[in-house]
Design an enzyme around this catalytic site. Structure first.
Site, PDB file in Angstrom:
ATOM      1  N   TRP A  57       8.761   1.225  12.577  1.00 18.82           N
ATOM      2  CA  TRP A  57       9.654   0.477  11.687  1.00 18.82           C
ATOM      3  C   TRP A  57       8.923  -0.272  10.574  1.00 18.82           C
ATOM      4  O   TRP A  57       9.546  -0.778   9.664  1.00 18.82           O
ATOM      5  CB  TRP A  57      10.466  -0.548  12.512  1.00 18.82           C
ATOM      6  CG  TRP A  57       9.595  -1.370  13.427  1.00 18.82           C
ATOM      7  CD1 TRP A  57       9.370  -1.148  14.755  1.00 18.82           C
ATOM      8  CD2 TRP A  57       8.781  -2.502  13.076  1.00 18.82           C
ATOM      9  NE1 TRP A  57       8.477  -2.072  15.254  1.00 18.82           N
ATOM     10  CE2 TRP A  57       8.094  -2.908  14.247  1.00 18.82           C
ATOM     11  CE3 TRP A  57       8.565  -3.216  11.892  1.00 18.82           C
ATOM     12  CZ2 TRP A  57       7.211  -3.995  14.255  1.00 18.82           C
ATOM     13  CZ3 TRP A  57       7.682  -4.293  11.904  1.00 18.82           C
ATOM     14  CH2 TRP A  57       7.022  -4.674  13.075  1.00 18.82           C
ATOM     15  N   LYS A  83      11.988  11.801  14.360  1.00 22.26           N
ATOM     16  CA  LYS A  83      12.674  10.702  15.035  1.00 22.26           C
ATOM     17  C   LYS A  83      12.172   9.394  14.425  1.00 22.26           C
ATOM     18  O   LYS A  83      11.058   8.955  14.725  1.00 22.26           O
ATOM     19  CB  LYS A  83      12.381  10.700  16.546  1.00 22.26           C
ATOM     20  CG  LYS A  83      13.298   9.719  17.266  1.00 22.26           C
ATOM     21  CD  LYS A  83      12.748   9.219  18.581  1.00 22.26           C
ATOM     22  CE  LYS A  83      11.973   7.947  18.447  1.00 22.26           C
ATOM     23  NZ  LYS A  83      12.730   6.794  17.924  1.00 22.26           N
ATOM     24  N   PRO A  84      12.983   8.774  13.566  1.00 26.57           N
ATOM     25  CA  PRO A  84      12.544   7.506  12.987  1.00 26.57           C
ATOM     26  C   PRO A  84      12.725   6.370  13.994  1.00 26.57           C
ATOM     27  O   PRO A  84      13.323   6.556  15.055  1.00 26.57           O
ATOM     28  CB  PRO A  84      13.473   7.329  11.788  1.00 26.57           C
ATOM     29  CG  PRO A  84      14.720   8.056  12.162  1.00 26.57           C
ATOM     30  CD  PRO A  84      14.311   9.177  13.084  1.00 26.57           C
ATOM     31  N   ALA A  85      12.194   5.196  13.664  1.00 32.58           N
ATOM     32  CA  ALA A  85      12.329   4.048  14.560  1.00 32.58           C
ATOM     33  C   ALA A  85      13.778   3.586  14.607  1.00 32.58           C
ATOM     34  O   ALA A  85      14.477   3.621  13.593  1.00 32.58           O
ATOM     35  CB  ALA A  85      11.441   2.910  14.067  1.00 32.58           C
ATOM     36  N   GLU A 122      -1.557   7.869  14.998  1.00 32.26           N
ATOM     37  CA  GLU A 122      -1.990   6.675  14.262  1.00 32.26           C
ATOM     38  C   GLU A 122      -1.529   5.493  15.093  1.00 32.26           C
ATOM     39  O   GLU A 122      -0.352   5.138  15.086  1.00 32.26           O
ATOM     40  CB  GLU A 122      -1.319   6.607  12.883  1.00 32.26           C
ATOM     41  CG  GLU A 122      -1.605   7.784  11.988  1.00 32.26           C
ATOM     42  CD  GLU A 122      -3.001   7.772  11.401  1.00 32.26           C
ATOM     43  OE1 GLU A 122      -3.770   6.835  11.688  1.00 32.26           O
ATOM     44  OE2 GLU A 122      -3.324   8.725  10.678  1.00 32.26           O
ATOM     45  N   LEU A 123      -2.466   4.884  15.822  1.00 28.88           N
ATOM     46  CA  LEU A 123      -2.071   3.856  16.794  1.00 28.88           C
ATOM     47  C   LEU A 123      -2.522   2.476  16.316  1.00 28.88           C
ATOM     48  O   LEU A 123      -2.796   2.273  15.160  1.00 28.88           O
ATOM     49  CB  LEU A 123      -2.636   4.238  18.165  1.00 28.88           C
ATOM     50  CG  LEU A 123      -2.337   5.695  18.567  1.00 28.88           C
ATOM     51  CD1 LEU A 123      -2.937   6.028  19.918  1.00 28.88           C
ATOM     52  CD2 LEU A 123      -0.834   5.965  18.576  1.00 28.88           C
ATOM     53  N   CYS A 141      -0.704  -1.975  10.807  1.00 28.11           N
ATOM     54  CA  CYS A 141      -1.788  -1.703  11.748  1.00 28.11           C
ATOM     55  C   CYS A 141      -3.149  -1.847  11.086  1.00 28.11           C
ATOM     56  O   CYS A 141      -4.172  -1.782  11.761  1.00 28.11           O
ATOM     57  CB  CYS A 141      -1.621  -0.332  12.373  1.00 28.11           C
ATOM     58  SG  CYS A 141      -1.323   0.924  11.150  1.00 28.11           S
ATOM     59  N   GLU A 150      -3.770  -7.035  18.928  1.00 25.27           N
ATOM     60  CA  GLU A 150      -3.244  -7.061  17.574  1.00 25.27           C
ATOM     61  C   GLU A 150      -2.051  -8.022  17.556  1.00 25.27           C
ATOM     62  O   GLU A 150      -1.089  -7.832  18.300  1.00 25.27           O
ATOM     63  CB  GLU A 150      -2.786  -5.629  17.272  1.00 25.27           C
ATOM     64  CG  GLU A 150      -2.509  -5.320  15.858  1.00 25.27           C
ATOM     65  CD  GLU A 150      -2.177  -3.839  15.679  1.00 25.27           C
ATOM     66  OE1 GLU A 150      -1.673  -3.190  16.622  1.00 25.27           O
ATOM     67  OE2 GLU A 150      -2.415  -3.325  14.582  1.00 25.27           O
TER      68      GLU A 150
HETATM   69  P1  ADP Z   1       6.755  -0.799  18.370  1.00 28.34           P
HETATM   70  O1  ADP Z   1       6.498  -1.542  19.638  1.00 28.34           O
HETATM   71  O2  ADP Z   1       6.012  -1.323  17.212  1.00 28.34           O
HETATM   72  O3  ADP Z   1       8.190  -0.544  18.057  1.00 28.34           O
HETATM   73  P2  ADP Z   1       6.507   1.809  19.512  1.00 28.34           P
HETATM   74  O4  ADP Z   1       5.272   2.580  19.749  1.00 28.34           O
HETATM   75  O5  ADP Z   1       7.290   1.355  20.680  1.00 28.34           O
HETATM   76  O6  ADP Z   1       6.064   0.608  18.589  1.00 28.34           O
HETATM   77  O7  ADP Z   1       7.488   2.615  18.568  1.00 28.34           O
HETATM   78  C1  ADP Z   1       7.086   3.552  17.596  1.00 28.34           C
HETATM   79  C2  ADP Z   1       8.028   4.747  17.632  1.00 28.34           C
HETATM   80  O8  ADP Z   1       7.913   5.353  18.908  1.00 28.34           O
HETATM   81  C3  ADP Z   1       9.508   4.386  17.470  1.00 28.34           C
HETATM   82  O9  ADP Z   1      10.125   5.422  16.736  1.00 28.34           O
HETATM   83  C4  ADP Z   1       9.995   4.353  18.891  1.00 28.34           C
HETATM   84  O10 ADP Z   1      11.385   4.585  19.024  1.00 28.34           O
HETATM   85  C5  ADP Z   1       9.198   5.496  19.482  1.00 28.34           C
HETATM   86  N1  ADP Z   1       9.094   5.479  20.940  1.00 28.34           N
HETATM   87  C6  ADP Z   1       9.017   4.417  21.774  1.00 28.34           C
HETATM   88  N2  ADP Z   1       8.944   4.825  23.063  1.00 28.34           N
HETATM   89  C7  ADP Z   1       8.945   6.176  23.044  1.00 28.34           C
HETATM   90  C8  ADP Z   1       8.891   7.201  24.057  1.00 28.34           C
HETATM   91  N3  ADP Z   1       8.785   6.904  25.346  1.00 28.34           N
HETATM   92  N4  ADP Z   1       8.941   8.488  23.656  1.00 28.34           N
HETATM   93  C9  ADP Z   1       9.040   8.805  22.362  1.00 28.34           C
HETATM   94  N5  ADP Z   1       9.099   7.893  21.375  1.00 28.34           N
HETATM   95  C10 ADP Z   1       9.044   6.608  21.689  1.00 28.34           C
END
Ligand code: ADP
Length: 477
Positions: free
Chosen positions: A150, A174-176, A249-250, A283, A380
C-alpha cells in the site's frame, strides 16, 4: 476528463467483475471511500486461466507492437496525473504533491520498458563443435503473478507489470487491500491503451487464498512481491513446490551515516528527505541515523529543527509534508518504538507522540542517544521516527550498519574519496546512496541483498525475472 469515475471492480479476462464487498478507507479521515470485490480461490483460478490463454497471442506480438501499446498507456497515465494523484492521496494519505510525483514515477517505468523491450537481445556464442553453433534466446516466462503493497499504490504496480508486459508475459495482479483503487485506475488506462483482454488481470480479496492459488499454480512462472519480509518468506516457501522464479522486494533497515568530513547541511537535508518521505513509510527510509561524534550535537540540533518544522496534516492541505500513517497499528508501532527507546536511555528532542489532530497522524520525532539495544535499531519502524546514533570511526560504523539481516538501501555522506570507496564497498546493501537522500529511479536496479529480497526492478536488469534463457544447439551444419 475532470470528475472521471474510476472502476472499483476486478478485471478478469477483459471483464470488470465482482461485488462491492470490502470497504476501502481514507486513512486521513477514516471515511469509507469505496467497496471492492472480496475474491478468493475460484476467481483467482479464473484470472490465472485468462492470463494463460492470453499469453500466446500477446507474446507473439512484435516487441515494437507491445511497445506502442505501453507507450499509449504511459501517455494516458501522464494525461490523468492530476486525477490519479487525487485518487492516490484519498486512499493512501500521502501529500498530493508526493502522490502526483509518484504517478509520474510510476509512468516512468512504463515508458522505460516500452523502450527497453525492443532491446531484449539474444546471443551467439563460440561453439564447442565445428559443425554446430550455439545460440541463446531470451523468451518471456509466461504468466506472472504480482502482489503489491500500500505504500506506493501506483509505482509498485508499474515497476512489476510494465517489464512483464513489455517482454510478452501476461499478468495477474493482487494489489494491497488498503489501496486497490489506484491499481484499478491504472488497469483501466492499460485497457484503454490497447492491452488485450486477459493480458492484465486484477483480483482483490482474501490475500491468503489468492496467494495460495498464485503460488501453487504451475501456470504462474514468476511471482513478484513487494511487502513485508515475513510474508515474502511465506510466499517463497509456498512457491517451492512449483520451483517458481521469484522477485522479492522485502523490508529494509536502512543506515544513514554522516561522517565528519560531510557537508553537514546537505546531510541534514538528505536525512530529512530519506526519513520523512511518505511519513517514513518506505522500505528505503533511513531507519538508523549514525553521526560521527565530533559533529553529533550540531547535526542533532539542525536535523531536529528541520524535522519539527514539517507540517503534519491531511494530504490535500497545501504545505503539508507528512500525511497520516496508513492505520492505527502503524501509529502504535511508532509509539512502541519510542517508549522502548526512552526506557533504554534515548532522549526525545522533538515529537515523540501522536499529533494533536488525532487519528493516525504522528509528529515527526527525533530521538538522540540511540543505542543498538533499542527496537528502533533492530526493526524497521515504518514511521516518522528518527533515532540518532553516535559513532567514533569508519570501521565501527560499517560494522554497526551491517549488523542486520536486512540489506536494501544504505546512505552515507562523506567527501574523502578513499573513505567513499571503502565504505561503499563494505556496506552489505543492494543500493548505496552517497551524498544523496534519495535513490529511486526507473533507470537504476532497485533491490536488496540478505533478507531484503531477490532480484532487481528498474533498468535493463528489471527484465530478468520475466525472461527465460534458452540455449539452442544448431548441429549437423
Ligand atoms: P504490510 O504489513 O505492510 O501490509 P504485507 O506483506 O502484509 O505488508 O502486505 C503486502 C502485500 O502482501 C499486500 O498486497 C497483502 O495483501 C499481501 N499479503 C499479505 N499476506 C499474504 C499472503 N498470506 N499471501 C499472499 N499475499 C499476502
Amino acid at each position: 476528463m475532470a470528475g472521471r469515475v474510476w472502476p472499483a471492480q476486478c478485471l478478469i479476462g477483459g471483464e470488470w467483475v465482482g461485488n462491492a464487498d470490502s470497504p476501502v478507507f481514507n486513512p486521513s479521515t477514516g471515511a469509507e471511500i469505496a467497496r471492492v470485490p472480496n475474491f478468493g480461490q475460484k476467481e483467482t483460478e479464473q484470472a490465472v486461466a485468462a492470463a494463460r490463454n492470453a499469453f500466446p497471442g500477446w507474446s507473439r506480438l512484435l516487441a515494437k507492437e507491445r511497445a506502442a501499446i505501453l507507450r499509449r498507456w504511459h501517455d494516458l497515465v501522464i494525461q490523468h496525473v492530476d486525477q490519479l494523484g487525487v485518487l492516490l492521496t484519498t486512499e493512501q494519505g500521502k501529500p498530493l504533491a508526493e502522490a502526483k510525483a509518484e504517478i509520474l514515477y510510476a509512468a516512468s517505468y512504463i515508458e522505460f520498458y516500452a523502450e527497453e523491450c525492443k532491446r531484449v537481445h539474444g546471443e551467439t556464442l563460440p561453439t564447442h563443435i565445428s559443425d554446430g553453433r550455439i545460440i541463446v534466446l531470451r523468451q518471456p516466462v509466461g504468466v506472472v503473478a504480482a502482489i503489491t503493497p500500500w505504500n506506493f499504490p501506483a509505482a509498485m504496480v508499474t515497476r512489476k507489470i510494465a517489464p512483464a508486459l513489455a517482454v510478452g508475459c501476461t499478468v495477474v495482479l493482487k494489489p494491497a487491500p488498503e489501496t486497490p483503487l489506484t491499481a484499478f485506475a491504472l488497469a483501466e488506462l492499460a485497457e484503454l491503451a490497447g492491452v488485450p483482454a486477459g493480458v492484465l488481470n486484477l483480483v482483490t480479496g482474501d490475500a491468503v487464498a489468492i496467494g495460495q492459488v498464485l503460488c501453487a499454480s504451475h501456470d504462474v512462472r514468476t511471482l513478484t512481491f513487494t511487502g513485508s519480509t515475513a510474508i515474502g518468506k511465506l510466499l517463497m516457501a509456498q512457491c517451492a513446490p512449483t520451483v517458481k522464479r521469484l522477485g522479492l522486494e522485502l523490508g529494509g533497515n536502512a543506515p544513514f551515516i554522516v561522517f565528519d568530513d560531510a557537508d553537514l547541511d546537505a546531510a541534514v537535508d538528505g536525512a530529512i528527505l530519506s526519513k520523512f518521505r511518505n511519513a517514513g513509510q518506505t522500505c528505503v527510509c533511513a531507519n538508523r541515523i549514525f553521526v560521527q561524534t565530533s559533529i553529533y550535537d550540531e547535526f542533532v540540533r539542525k536535523f531536529a529543527e528541520k524535522a519539527s518544522g514539517l507540517m503534519v496534516g491531511d494530504g490535500f492541505s497545501t504545505a503539508v509534508a507528512i500525511g497520516p500513517l496508513i492505520n492505527d497499528a502503524a501509529a502504535s508501532k511508532v509509539e512502541a518504538h519510542i517508549a522502548d527507546a526512552i526506557r533504554k536511555g534515548g532522549t526525545v528532542i522533538t515529537g515523540g507522540r501522536r499529533h494533536a489532530i488525532g487519528g493516525n497522524f504522528f509528529c515527526p520525532t527525533v530521538v538522540a542517544n540511540a543505542t543498538v539495544q533499542m527496537l528502533v535499531a533492530q526493526e524497521e519502524t515504518f514511521g516518522p521516527l528518527a533515532p540518532i546514533f553516535r559513532f567514533e570511526d569508519e570501521n565501527e560504523v560499517t560494522a554497526l550498519a551491517n549488523a542486520t539481516h536486512s540489506g536494501l538501501a544504505a546512505y552515507f555522506y562523506a567527501r574523502d574519496l578513499g573513505r567513499v570507496w571503502r565504505v561503499a564497498e563494505a556496506l552489505e546493501y543492494g543500493m548505496v546512496a552517497i551524498n544523496s537522500g534519495r535513490l529511486s529511479t526507473e533507470l537504476a536496479p532497485f533491490g536488496g541483498v540478505k533478507e531484503s529480497g531477490l532480484g532487481r526492478e528498474g533498468s535493463r536488469h528489471g527484465l530478468d525475472e520475466y525472461l527465460d534463457t534458452k540455449y539452442l544447439l544448431m548441429a549437423g551444419l
